[in-house]
Design an enzyme around this catalytic site. Structure first.
Site, mmCIF file in Angstrom:
data_model
loop_
_atom_site.group_PDB
_atom_site.id
_atom_site.type_symbol
_atom_site.label_atom_id
_atom_site.label_comp_id
_atom_site.label_asym_id
_atom_site.label_seq_id
_atom_site.Cartn_x
_atom_site.Cartn_y
_atom_site.Cartn_z
ATOM 1 N N LYS A 154 0.818 -1.221 0.000
ATOM 2 C CA LYS A 154 0.000 0.000 0.000
ATOM 3 C C LYS A 154 0.845 1.263 0.000
ATOM 4 O O LYS A 154 0.327 2.367 0.017
ATOM 5 C CB LYS A 154 -0.887 0.044 1.251
ATOM 6 C CG LYS A 154 -1.942 -1.040 1.346
ATOM 7 C CD LYS A 154 -2.786 -0.694 2.569
ATOM 8 C CE LYS A 154 -3.664 -1.776 3.028
ATOM 9 N NZ LYS A 154 -4.395 -1.404 4.258
ATOM 10 N N LYS A 180 2.226 2.560 2.315
ATOM 11 C CA LYS A 180 1.873 3.370 3.496
ATOM 12 C C LYS A 180 2.945 3.154 4.566
ATOM 13 O O LYS A 180 3.290 2.027 4.886
ATOM 14 C CB LYS A 180 0.529 2.928 4.085
ATOM 15 C CG LYS A 180 -0.728 3.428 3.381
ATOM 16 C CD LYS A 180 -1.972 3.052 4.202
ATOM 17 C CE LYS A 180 -3.252 3.601 3.611
ATOM 18 N NZ LYS A 180 -4.439 3.270 4.440
HETATM 19 N N1 C2G Z 1 -12.842 4.902 6.790
HETATM 20 C C1 C2G Z 1 -14.053 5.575 6.902
HETATM 21 N N2 C2G Z 1 -14.069 6.919 6.967
HETATM 22 C C2 C2G Z 1 -12.918 7.627 6.939
HETATM 23 C C3 C2G Z 1 -11.675 6.964 6.840
HETATM 24 C C4 C2G Z 1 -11.660 5.577 6.765
HETATM 25 O O1 C2G Z 1 -15.129 4.943 6.925
HETATM 26 N N3 C2G Z 1 -12.968 8.994 7.018
HETATM 27 C C5 C2G Z 1 -12.864 3.440 6.697
HETATM 28 C C6 C2G Z 1 -12.260 2.917 5.398
HETATM 29 O O2 C2G Z 1 -13.232 2.982 4.342
HETATM 30 C C7 C2G Z 1 -11.912 1.485 5.776
HETATM 31 C C8 C2G Z 1 -11.533 1.620 7.267
HETATM 32 O O3 C2G Z 1 -12.075 2.876 7.719
HETATM 33 O O4 C2G Z 1 -13.063 0.656 5.656
HETATM 34 C C9 C2G Z 1 -10.037 1.607 7.485
HETATM 35 O O5 C2G Z 1 -9.480 2.649 6.715
HETATM 36 P P1 C2G Z 1 -7.932 2.506 6.248
HETATM 37 O O6 C2G Z 1 -7.110 2.205 7.439
HETATM 38 O O7 C2G Z 1 -7.605 3.674 5.379
HETATM 39 O O8 C2G Z 1 -8.049 1.176 5.373
HETATM 40 P P2 C2G Z 1 -7.407 0.908 3.936
HETATM 41 O O9 C2G Z 1 -6.015 1.404 3.898
HETATM 42 O O10 C2G Z 1 -8.389 1.379 2.951
HETATM 43 O O11 C2G Z 1 -7.290 -0.708 3.983
HETATM 44 O O12 C2G Z 1 -7.693 -5.048 2.201
HETATM 45 C C10 C2G Z 1 -8.369 -3.830 2.455
HETATM 46 C C11 C2G Z 1 -7.418 -2.782 2.958
HETATM 47 O O13 C2G Z 1 -6.621 -3.277 4.011
HETATM 48 C C12 C2G Z 1 -8.208 -1.558 3.429
#
Ligand code: C2G
Length: 131
Positions: free
Chosen positions: A45, A47
């Site tokens: 990712k 990240k």
């Molecule tokens: N999320 C949300 N609202 C936000 C930020 C994040 O609803 N303002 C949700 C994202 O949509 C996700 C969860 O919180 O469902 C976790 O967000 P992230 O840590 O950014 O997850 P991500 O990097 O998208 O990882 O295999 C799937 C990935 O691991 C998802």
């Protein structure tokens, strides 16, 4: 028991994440969170997490909506996770809309609206500009 699973990095943990976890938990009786490992975040990712996997896991385990935290180490593990943990519903934010529809062969798939205006990127930018 209706079991739900969701996936994510959850760094820096904020109320948008908690909103997602609460709604996910409300879709069943037990919520599994597959937490992206530091290696997965970096290699897949691009990240760089502020908190380590262990620190992020500790934070998630303190949230009342979370019943179990497991490592997310690959994009491909979702189907085996759903089978292994006998998951009824896969949940994730709608920024992933449609990306995990292949799981519909094994469980319900729900994309929930993201919480607007909050993101880790926004937090970091605000911290940089705030005096
Ligand atoms: N999320 C949300 N609202 C936000 C930020 C994040 O609803 N303002 C949700 C994202 O949509 C996700 C969860 O919180 O469902 C976790 O967000 P992230 O840590 O950014 O997850 P991500 O990097 O998208 O990882 O295999 C799937 C990935 O691991 C998802």
């Amino acid at each position: 028991m209706k079991k739900v699973i969701t996936y994510g990095t959850f760094d820096l943990l904020h109320y948008g994440h908690v909103n997602l976890l609460q709604r996910a938990r409300e879709l069943g009786d037990y919520l599994v969170v597959a937490l992206s490992t530091d290696e997965f975040n970096w290699n897949m990712k691009q990240k760089k997490c502020y908190f380590s996997y262990e620190e992020r896991k500790r934070l998630l385990e303190a949230i009342r909506y979370v019943d179990l935290v497991i490592p997310e180490e690959s994009w491909e593990q979702k189907t085996s996770d759903v089978k292994e943990f006998r998951i009824d519903t896969f949940v994730i934010g709608d920024d992933w809309e449609g990306k995990f529809d292949f799981l519909k062969d094994y469980c319900d798939v729900v994309y929930l609206p993201r919480t607007p205006e909050i993101s880790t990127t926004q937090i970091k930018q605000d911290l940089k500009t705030k005096k």
